[in-house]
Design a protein around this motif. Structure first.
Motif, PDB file in Angstrom:
ATOM      1  N   ASP A  15      -6.591  -7.497  11.664  1.00 18.38           N
ATOM      2  CA  ASP A  15      -7.517  -6.840  10.728  1.00 18.38           C
ATOM      3  C   ASP A  15      -8.738  -7.730  10.492  1.00 18.38           C
ATOM      4  O   ASP A  15      -8.691  -8.942  10.684  1.00 18.38           O
ATOM      5  CB  ASP A  15      -6.841  -6.522   9.387  1.00 18.38           C
ATOM      6  CG  ASP A  15      -7.474  -5.319   8.695  1.00 18.38           C
ATOM      7  OD1 ASP A  15      -6.821  -4.257   8.628  1.00 18.38           O
ATOM      8  OD2 ASP A  15      -8.644  -5.419   8.236  1.00 18.38           O
TER       9      ASP A  15
ATOM     10  N   GLY B 245      -5.274  -2.870  12.483  1.00 19.53           N
ATOM     11  CA  GLY B 245      -5.866  -2.468  11.201  1.00 19.53           C
ATOM     12  C   GLY B 245      -4.795  -2.516  10.133  1.00 19.53           C
ATOM     13  O   GLY B 245      -4.516  -1.518   9.472  1.00 19.53           O
TER      14      GLY B 245
ATOM     15  N   SER C  65      -4.285  -4.563   7.311  1.00 22.15           N
ATOM     16  CA  SER C  65      -4.470  -5.041   5.937  1.00 22.15           C
ATOM     17  C   SER C  65      -4.481  -3.882   4.916  1.00 22.15           C
ATOM     18  O   SER C  65      -5.019  -2.814   5.237  1.00 22.15           O
ATOM     19  CB  SER C  65      -5.794  -5.816   5.855  1.00 22.15           C
ATOM     20  OG  SER C  65      -5.896  -6.466   4.635  1.00 22.15           O
ATOM     21  N   PRO C  66      -3.879  -3.987   3.759  1.00 23.18           N
ATOM     22  CA  PRO C  66      -3.275  -5.181   3.156  1.00 23.18           C
ATOM     23  C   PRO C  66      -1.861  -5.508   3.643  1.00 23.18           C
ATOM     24  O   PRO C  66      -1.310  -6.537   3.243  1.00 23.18           O
ATOM     25  CB  PRO C  66      -3.251  -4.834   1.653  1.00 23.18           C
ATOM     26  CG  PRO C  66      -3.136  -3.348   1.618  1.00 23.18           C
ATOM     27  CD  PRO C  66      -3.928  -2.859   2.812  1.00 23.18           C
ATOM     28  N   GLY C  67      -1.236  -4.692   4.460  1.00 24.20           N
ATOM     29  CA  GLY C  67       0.042  -5.104   5.040  1.00 24.20           C
ATOM     30  C   GLY C  67       1.227  -4.178   4.809  1.00 24.20           C
ATOM     31  O   GLY C  67       2.359  -4.525   5.153  1.00 24.20           O
ATOM     32  N   GLY C  68       0.983  -3.008   4.229  1.00 25.17           N
ATOM     33  CA  GLY C  68       2.088  -2.074   3.917  1.00 25.17           C
ATOM     34  C   GLY C  68       2.879  -1.641   5.153  1.00 25.17           C
ATOM     35  O   GLY C  68       4.117  -1.643   5.142  1.00 25.17           O
ATOM     36  N   TRP C  69       2.175  -1.298   6.235  1.00 24.09           N
ATOM     37  CA  TRP C  69       2.885  -0.854   7.455  1.00 24.09           C
ATOM     38  C   TRP C  69       3.696  -2.010   8.035  1.00 24.09           C
ATOM     39  O   TRP C  69       4.842  -1.827   8.442  1.00 24.09           O
ATOM     40  CB  TRP C  69       1.897  -0.322   8.500  1.00 24.09           C
ATOM     41  CG  TRP C  69       1.492   1.105   8.274  1.00 24.09           C
ATOM     42  CD1 TRP C  69       1.436   1.747   7.075  1.00 24.09           C
ATOM     43  CD2 TRP C  69       1.088   2.061   9.275  1.00 24.09           C
ATOM     44  NE1 TRP C  69       1.015   3.042   7.263  1.00 24.09           N
ATOM     45  CE2 TRP C  69       0.802   3.252   8.600  1.00 24.09           C
ATOM     46  CE3 TRP C  69       0.921   2.000  10.645  1.00 24.09           C
ATOM     47  CZ2 TRP C  69       0.366   4.405   9.260  1.00 24.09           C
ATOM     48  CZ3 TRP C  69       0.494   3.134  11.320  1.00 24.09           C
ATOM     49  CH2 TRP C  69       0.228   4.327  10.641  1.00 24.09           C
TER      50      TRP C  69
ATOM     51  N   ASP D 277     -11.953  -8.586  14.733  1.00 21.44           N
ATOM     52  CA  ASP D 277     -12.406  -7.209  14.965  1.00 21.44           C
ATOM     53  C   ASP D 277     -11.751  -6.683  16.248  1.00 21.44           C
ATOM     54  O   ASP D 277     -11.851  -7.322  17.308  1.00 21.44           O
ATOM     55  CB  ASP D 277     -13.938  -7.258  15.114  1.00 21.44           C
ATOM     56  CG  ASP D 277     -14.555  -5.879  15.097  1.00 21.44           C
ATOM     57  OD1 ASP D 277     -13.919  -4.924  15.605  1.00 21.44           O
ATOM     58  OD2 ASP D 277     -15.672  -5.758  14.583  1.00 21.44           O
ATOM     59  N   LEU D 278     -11.124  -5.521  16.122  1.00 22.64           N
ATOM     60  CA  LEU D 278     -10.436  -4.924  17.279  1.00 22.64           C
ATOM     61  C   LEU D 278     -11.399  -4.585  18.414  1.00 22.64           C
ATOM     62  O   LEU D 278     -10.971  -4.365  19.542  1.00 22.64           O
ATOM     63  CB  LEU D 278      -9.703  -3.646  16.838  1.00 22.64           C
ATOM     64  CG  LEU D 278      -8.450  -3.878  15.985  1.00 22.64           C
ATOM     65  CD1 LEU D 278      -8.167  -2.671  15.103  1.00 22.64           C
ATOM     66  CD2 LEU D 278      -7.259  -4.191  16.867  1.00 22.64           C
TER      67      LEU D 278
ATOM     68  N   ASP E 107      -3.356   2.219  11.857  1.00 19.78           N
ATOM     69  CA  ASP E 107      -3.798   2.918  10.646  1.00 19.78           C
ATOM     70  C   ASP E 107      -5.264   2.544  10.391  1.00 19.78           C
ATOM     71  O   ASP E 107      -5.788   2.764   9.302  1.00 19.78           O
ATOM     72  CB  ASP E 107      -2.907   2.466   9.482  1.00 19.78           C
ATOM     73  CG  ASP E 107      -2.992   3.384   8.269  1.00 19.78           C
ATOM     74  OD1 ASP E 107      -3.333   4.573   8.433  1.00 19.78           O
ATOM     75  OD2 ASP E 107      -2.725   2.905   7.149  1.00 19.78           O
ATOM     76  N   ALA E 108      -5.892   1.939  11.404  1.00 23.83           N
ATOM     77  CA  ALA E 108      -7.267   1.451  11.247  1.00 23.83           C
ATOM     78  C   ALA E 108      -8.218   2.610  10.956  1.00 23.83           C
ATOM     79  O   ALA E 108      -8.064   3.701  11.508  1.00 23.83           O
ATOM     80  CB  ALA E 108      -7.717   0.729  12.517  1.00 23.83           C
ATOM     81  N   ALA E 109      -9.154   2.348  10.080  1.00 25.34           N
ATOM     82  CA  ALA E 109     -10.123   3.379   9.712  1.00 25.34           C
ATOM     83  C   ALA E 109     -11.453   2.711   9.418  1.00 25.34           C
ATOM     84  O   ALA E 109     -11.485   1.625   8.838  1.00 25.34           O
ATOM     85  CB  ALA E 109      -9.635   4.119   8.472  1.00 25.34           C
TER      86      ALA E 109
ATOM     87  N   SER F 213       0.838  -1.203   0.000  1.00 23.83           N
ATOM     88  CA  SER F 213       0.000   0.000   0.000  1.00 23.83           C
ATOM     89  C   SER F 213       0.872   1.252   0.000  1.00 23.83           C
ATOM     90  O   SER F 213       2.018   1.220   0.443  1.00 23.83           O
ATOM     91  CB  SER F 213      -0.911   0.027   1.236  1.00 23.83           C
ATOM     92  OG  SER F 213      -0.112   0.186   2.391  1.00 23.83           O
TER      93      SER F 213
END
Ligand SMILES: C[S@@+](CC[C@H](N)C(=O)[O-])C[C@H]1O[C@@H](n2cnc3c(N)ncnc32)[C@H](O)[C@@H]1O
Length: 197
Positions: free
Chosen positions: A68, A45, A47-51, A86-87, A109-111, A19
Motif C-alpha cells: 500500500d 492495496g 491499508s489499514p489492514g482489515g483484509w 505504489d502498485l 481491495d485497492a481503490a 476496517s
C-alpha cells in the motif's frame, strides 16, 4: 451521504478489525474459497489492514504480503510482510517478488481516491485494476485465484472480457457489507490459465 458509523463499522471496531472491509473478504472467501491455510497471499492495496487480518486467521505459515501507499500499523504477525509503495511502480513488484516469488491468491481491495464524479471514479478504478491485473499475471501461479474491487461503470464489460481470457471462472459480486450507496463490485476470478509474462 452514508452513515460512516454503520452496523459493520461498529462490528469491526468491537471485534478488533482494522476496517469494515474485513467482512466483505470473509463473505467472499466463504462463498468462493479464494485461499486456504496453505495459500501464499498478496493483498494489493491492503491499508489499514482489515483484509490481511482476516487472511492471517486462516494462513498461519505461508507469507501474506501486503502492499500500500499508506503504512500499515500494528499487524505484529510473523507471516505478514508489508511493502510500502505504489502498485504502479515496477520496483514495488521486484520488492514483492523478493519476499515471495509466486502467489496462490492475489486479492485487491485497492481503490483510487474518489472524486464524487461517478464516471471519473470508474475510469480511475479501471486504470488501477488494469495495472493490478498486469501485476497479478507476473506473480500468480497457474490455477491461482484473483479477486479485485472495481467501481462499476460503462467499461466494466470490456475489462471483464480481458479477465475472462485468463481465468476458468469469473463472477461479479456485491458483498452484503458493501454500502448501499456504493457502486463498487468485486470480481472473483478462479483458475488462472495464463502463463506468467
Ligand atoms: C479501501 S482501502 C483497502 C482496505 C483494506 N482492504 C482493509 O481491509 O483494510 C484501498 C487502499 O488502496 C490503496 N491504493 C490505492 N491506489 C494504490 C496504489 N497505486 N498503490 C498502492 N496502494 C494503493 C489506498 O492507499 C488504500 O489504502
Amino acid at each position: 451521504m452514508y452513515n460512516r458509523k454503520d452496523a459493520f463499522y461498529r462490528k469491526a471496531k468491537k471485534e478488533g478489525y482494522k476496517s469494515r472491509a474485513a467482512y466483505k473478504l470473509t463473505e467472499l472467501n466463504k462463498k468462493y474459497a479464494l485461499y486456504n491455510p496453505n495459500s501464499r497471499v498478496l493483498d494489493a492495496g491492503c491499508s489499514p489492514g482489515g483484509w490481511s487480518q482476516i487472511v492471517l486467521e486462516t494462513v498461519k505459515k505461508q507469507p501474506v504480503v501486503g502492499v500500500d501507499l499508506i503504512q500499515v500499523e500494528g499487524m505484529g504477525h510473523p507471516n505478514f510482510h508489508f511493502v510500502l509503495g505504489d502498485l504502479t511502480d515496477n520496483e514495488v513488484l521486484l520488492r514483492v517478488l523478493a519476499v515471495c516469488p509466486e502467489f496462490d491468491t492475489v486479492l485487491s481491495d485497492a481503490a483510487p481516491n474518489t472524486s464524487g464524479t461517478k464516471l471519473l471514479d470508474h475510469v480511475n478504478s479501471c486504470d488501477l485494476v488494469k495495472i493490478i491485473f498486469d501485476f497479478t499475471k507476473k506473480v500468480l501461479r497457474k490455477n491461482g485465484n484473483f479477486c479485485f474491487k472495481l467501481f462499476d461503470g460503462e467499461d466494466t464489460q470490456e475489462l471483464l472480457k480481458a479477465v475472462r481470457k485468463c481465468f476458468s471462472m469469473v463472477k461479479v459480486i456485491r458483498p452484503s457489507a458493501t454500502r448501499k450507496s456504493s457502486f463498487e463490485i468485486y470480481v472473483v476470478c478462479k483458475g488462472y490459465t495464463g502463463e506468467k509474462e
